[in-house]
Design an enzyme around this catalytic site. Structure first.
Site, PDB file in Angstrom:
ATOM      1  N   LEU A 109       0.869  -1.161   0.000  1.00  0.00           N
ATOM      2  CA  LEU A 109       0.000   0.000   0.000  1.00  0.00           C
ATOM      3  C   LEU A 109       0.910   1.215   0.000  1.00  0.00           C
ATOM      4  CD1 LEU A 109      -2.919  -0.708   2.521  1.00  0.00           C
ATOM      5  CD2 LEU A 109      -3.056  -0.547   0.047  1.00  0.00           C
ATOM      6  N   ASP A 110       0.578   2.200  -0.818  1.00  0.00           N
ATOM      7  CA  ASP A 110       1.423   3.384  -0.914  1.00  0.00           C
ATOM      8  C   ASP A 110       1.590   4.062   0.441  1.00  0.00           C
ATOM      9  OD1 ASP A 110       1.423   2.926  -3.637  1.00  0.00           O
ATOM     10  OD2 ASP A 110      -0.271   4.272  -3.990  1.00  0.00           O
ATOM     11  N   TYR A 111       2.641   4.857   0.528  1.00  0.00           N
ATOM     12  CA  TYR A 111       2.948   5.643   1.719  1.00  0.00           C
ATOM     13  C   TYR A 111       1.744   6.479   2.148  1.00  0.00           C
ATOM     14  CZ  TYR A 111       5.477   9.136   4.575  1.00  0.00           C
ATOM     15  OH  TYR A 111       5.902   9.968   5.588  1.00  0.00           O
TER      16      TYR A 111
END
Length: 255
Positions: A109-111
């Protein structure tokens, strides 16, 4: 090391089952020469090992009889989906205090994306959950500015042309209501949608919406396969999966 094709298992599968890394990452460890079997450095992905073989990664023996663990984390924004970050930023592993074994995130999951993330030391399951051929669905809640046009919705549903090719058809639904968690917010002119995809390209949902002219303001994964973190799991909290949930996940990918 086992030479008989009928005996033993491929080294990368054993590493994955031991929770050392996903199978893909295990293959990279082998290619980099970081794996030894009975004191001998190996670099062949087809190498097979038996239960009697002694396996080391970076000079440390692996534990092949480790019990398998499965967790669901409600990942916060501003956290790296990795076991370690060279820049010293917080990682999802920092939130897994109390877990008795090393676990690894399934996919990323992206930052700046929050929500449902599975972590496990079951490398074989992780490998299959991430592989596009198994079609594991992920559902996201997406916040964008201004109402999304019917034409843009149709493009998202049919597939969007990105720099790495067309996306597969997606399920895209507007949410009703006027709160931050569903529907359109009158206060800040945000519309909220739910999007279900089965691919796993880098920042895919954000890129899809940007491609049709609606950059994402906020993104949350609310479901991974049959698992939903729901709003009963606070941000940054985790829980162990139930036996039924584990069985359903494994069944989905043919295990």
């Amino acid at each position: 090391m086992t030479q008989n094709k009928e005996g033993g298992e491929r080294i990368q599968k054993v590493l994955a089952q031991a929770g050392v890394a996903s199978r893909r990452h295990a293959e990279q460890l082998i290619i980099e020469g970081r794996v030894r079997v009975n004191g001998v450095r190996i670099s062949e992905l087809g190498c097979k090992v038996s239960i009697e073989d002694h396996i080391e990664v970076d000079g440390k023996p692996i534990k092949r009889s480790e019990k398998l663990h499965y967790y669901l984390l409600n990942k916060p924004v501003g956290v790296i989906t990795s076991a370690h970050d060279p820049q010293g930023r917080p990682t999802v592993i920092d939130y897994m205090k109390g877990v008795p074994v090393r676990v690894y995130p399934v996919g990323r999951l992206d930052y700046d994306t929050s929500g449902a993330l599975v972590l496990t030391n079951d490398g074989e399951l992780a490998h299959r959950l991430m592989h596009p051929s198994y079609g594991v669905e992920k559902t996201y809640r997406v916040w964008v500015r201004s109402p999304v046009s019917l034409n843009a919705l149709e493009l998202l549903r049919r597939g969007v042309l990105l720099e790495d090719g067309n996306t597969a058809p997606a399920i895209v639904e507007r949410l009703s209501g006027v709160s931050q968690t569903s529907g359109k917010s009158k206060e800040n002119n945000l519309e909220v949608l739910e999007v279900t995809i089965h691919e796993g390209r880098n920042r895919q949902v954000r890129r899809m919406f940007a491609a049709v002219g609606y950059p994402v303001v906020k993104l949350e994964r609310i479901r991974f396969g049959s698992l939903s973190q729901g709003y009963s799991l606070p941000t940054g909290a985790y829980r162990a999966l139930t036996k039924e949930e584990i069985k359903e996940l494994r069944s989905k990918v043919g295990l």
